[in-house]
Enzyme design. Sequence first.
Site, short mmCIF file in Angstrom:
data_model
loop_
_atom_site.label_atom_id
_atom_site.label_comp_id
_atom_site.label_asym_id
_atom_site.label_seq_id
_atom_site.Cartn_x
_atom_site.Cartn_y
_atom_site.Cartn_z
N GLY A 175 0.70 -1.26 -0.03
CA GLY A 175 0.06 -0.08 0.10
C GLY A 175 1.04 1.32 -0.08
O GLY A 175 1.87 1.15 -0.54
N GLY A 176 0.44 2.22 0.56
CA GLY A 176 0.99 3.77 0.57
C GLY A 176 2.36 3.49 1.31
O GLY A 176 3.08 4.30 1.02
N GLY A 410 24.22 13.52 -29.74
CA GLY A 410 23.68 13.99 -28.49
C GLY A 410 24.09 13.25 -27.28
O GLY A 410 24.18 13.77 -26.34
N ALA A 411 24.13 11.92 -27.53
CA ALA A 411 24.66 11.12 -26.37
C ALA A 411 26.02 11.31 -25.98
O ALA A 411 26.39 11.32 -24.60
CB ALA A 411 24.60 9.63 -26.73
C1 HXC Z 1 -3.46 -4.13 11.53
C2 HXC Z 1 -2.92 -6.24 10.74
C3 HXC Z 1 -3.07 -5.85 9.27
C4 HXC Z 1 -3.32 -4.31 9.39
C5 HXC Z 1 -2.46 -7.80 9.02
N1 HXC Z 1 -2.72 -7.57 10.34
N2 HXC Z 1 -2.74 -6.64 8.23
N3 HXC Z 1 -2.96 -5.61 11.51
N4 HXC Z 1 -3.48 -3.71 10.36
N5 HXC Z 1 -3.44 -3.73 7.99
C6 HXC Z 1 -2.01 -8.17 11.53
C7 HXC Z 1 -2.54 -9.83 11.28
O1 HXC Z 1 -3.80 -9.92 11.89
C8 HXC Z 1 -1.78 -10.75 12.19
O2 HXC Z 1 -1.90 -10.44 13.61
C9 HXC Z 1 -0.47 -10.05 11.73
O3 HXC Z 1 -0.66 -8.47 11.44
C10 HXC Z 1 0.42 -10.69 10.45
O4 HXC Z 1 -0.65 -10.67 9.42
P1 HXC Z 1 -0.75 -12.10 8.50
O5 HXC Z 1 -1.48 -11.88 7.59
O6 HXC Z 1 -0.72 -13.25 9.72
O7 HXC Z 1 0.88 -12.19 7.95
P2 HXC Z 1 1.13 -13.00 6.64
O8 HXC Z 1 0.51 -14.22 6.47
O9 HXC Z 1 2.59 -12.95 6.71
O10 HXC Z 1 0.51 -11.96 5.56
C11 HXC Z 1 0.96 -10.76 5.36
C12 HXC Z 1 0.23 -10.06 4.38
C13 HXC Z 1 -1.31 -9.83 4.98
C14 HXC Z 1 0.31 -10.52 2.89
C15 HXC Z 1 1.07 -8.54 4.28
O11 HXC Z 1 -1.09 -9.60 6.46
C16 HXC Z 1 -1.97 -8.85 4.12
O12 HXC Z 1 -2.49 -8.87 3.14
N6 HXC Z 1 -2.43 -7.83 4.97
C17 HXC Z 1 -3.13 -6.61 4.68
C18 HXC Z 1 -2.13 -5.78 3.89
C19 HXC Z 1 -2.77 -4.49 3.60
O13 HXC Z 1 -3.82 -4.41 2.49
N7 HXC Z 1 -2.51 -3.39 4.24
C20 HXC Z 1 -2.87 -2.04 4.03
C21 HXC Z 1 -2.57 -1.29 2.79
S1 HXC Z 1 -3.12 0.13 2.55
P3 HXC Z 1 -1.36 -11.72 14.45
O14 HXC Z 1 -2.26 -11.09 15.76
O15 HXC Z 1 -2.09 -12.90 13.78
O16 HXC Z 1 -0.25 -11.64 14.52
C22 HXC Z 1 -2.07 1.16 3.14
C23 HXC Z 1 -2.34 2.82 3.35
C24 HXC Z 1 -1.33 3.29 3.40
O17 HXC Z 1 -1.17 0.64 3.68
C25 HXC Z 1 -1.59 4.73 2.84
C26 HXC Z 1 -0.50 5.54 3.18
C27 HXC Z 1 -0.62 6.90 2.21
#
Ligand code: HXC
Length: 520
Positions: A175-176, A410-411
């Site tokens: 994401g961001g 030019g290069a």
């Molecule tokens: C809080 C989160 C979370 C989130 C996962 N967890 N995503 N907690 N906020 N966004 C937690 C899970 O519940 C889990 O907790 C722990 O983090 C690890 O996640 P897993 O899924 O078990 O890990 P893994 O299997 O390795 O998968 C990793 C992953 C997946 C592929 C990244 O977690 C995923 O797809 N997460 C969503 C990613 C995402 O969409 N993020 C937001 C992006 S938008 P426990 O308690 O079980 O350890 C963004 C906007 C920013 O970032 C904008 C800025 C401008």
Amino acid sequence: MKIDEINRERIKNLKKEKVFMKLGGGDDRLRAQNIKGKMTVWQRIEYLFDPGTFNEVGGFVELRNAGFGLENNKTAGDGVVTGFGRINGQIVYTAAQDFTVLGGSLGEMHGKKIANIMDLAIQNGAPLVMLNDSVGARIQEGISALSGYGEVFFRNTKASGVIPQISVIMGPCAGGAVYSPGITDFIAMVKSTSNMFITGPEVIKTVTGEEVSKDELGGPDIHMELSGVVSYVGDDDESTLDWVKRLLSYLPSNNLETPPVFDSGDAGVIDEIPQENLVPSKAAKTYDMKQVIESIVDKGSFLELQAGYAKNILIGFARLEGYPVGVIANNPSELAGCLDINAADKGARFVRFCDAFNIPLLTLVDVPGFLPGTDQEYNGIIRHGAKLLYAYSEATVPKMTVILRKAYGGAYICMCSKHLGADFVVAWPGSEIAVMGPKGAANIVFKQEIKSADDPEKKAEECEKAYMENVTNPQYAAAMGYIDDVIEPGETRKTIINHLSALVGKSVEMPKRKHGNIPL
Ligand code: HXC
């Protein structure tokens, strides 16, 4: 209880708490990190910093938002270890995300901790190394998480050109979140365990129907070979952190300092192969430009960056008698060394980094021109190629250029010619400097003579030779003052070192302005 007893009790508890604080999300999650082939956050910190030099800052900070079960997930540090220590003896600041705490997600306080350490790094003029291992914005904290990212991006931009910023992607970066590394100067990724993307596979499938795996979307190979986002891909956490340490050894702490000089031992002359034999005189023959670089710089000192991207240009740091330089070289083994969109972007960004941090530039030229074709034109070679011209022209660090073979059109101008303010340009005797290669030039200039000759082929050869001797010959360019000297290949290292030692005191004032407007 007496006062002293209270103190003793508190100190005992503090000691216990500090040990506990290092356990992040708990033993099981820490073990899971290692099982995945990743180090834990503290293992990374201990590996990266000189032994015993790391100081944690803000270790007690914890999240203050509630809801969605967050209140039961308070962990000291809030999923990121921030602090400073020494690497190669130099002070370096870090923010290292702890995947074991809520997936290293960035919430309000996590973001504030990173912002705070960035402020200190900028204020104190020390490099910043970010160790990224995070699922992205902490969903439960909503806009507080977004504000955290915004504050980090703002500071990344403020720090740009002031302190070196290095991002190491050691897990997910989704994401961001990718835009903090995206602003920093160098990104390293770890093979097999890291990925970077703006929108993940699930979102892509929902929005466009396209099915793609995490690795195909944003794995290290993609970012090394296709997107040009990363500078280096390491096999594992250790080798990636080793690379970071090596990279830092070439960099000053900030834009007001000169780069660190280390004794790099032997000169890099490749004993068995004389330099003139490294570069074939026949313009169509290819060779290994990396060998040429290594034959000029201190032995083993060339640290190539973005090795898998736009291979038609090579960039990297090296040392000359211990003094760091940025090397930019055309690579005839790829696209005959032509400049194209990606090569111009790659070269320009590197030149600008070196200029911002007082690292002299050494440019090695063997370039037949810009890559022709509709693909390049439609995608904006005019805009992108202009970046390289711009970057070289605005650079005020010492600029030294060696023309090895071809320098056409030019290069030629673009590759740090004297016209763009190079301080010193030399050519090897076999080089050709002209608007175009002798064959093409002869066919245009002597078209009529060749056509009407009894033996047109023989005539064309004669015309080509005449053009080579009278126009493309480097001595012609030297006589016009467009290059400073023609030297034997074997004299290159010594000549460059002599000039560098005279140029390190260079000081140039450019006209006053807020900032230029480089074509982006
Ligand atoms: C809080 C989160 C979370 C989130 C996962 N967890 N995503 N907690 N906020 N966004 C937690 C899970 O519940 C889990 O907790 C722990 O983090 C690890 O996640 P897993 O899924 O078990 O890990 P893994 O299997 O390795 O998968 C990793 C992953 C997946 C592929 C990244 O977690 C995923 O797809 N997460 C969503 C990613 C995402 O969409 N993020 C937001 C992006 S938008 P426990 O308690 O079980 O350890 C963004 C906007 C920013 O970032 C904008 C800025 C401008």
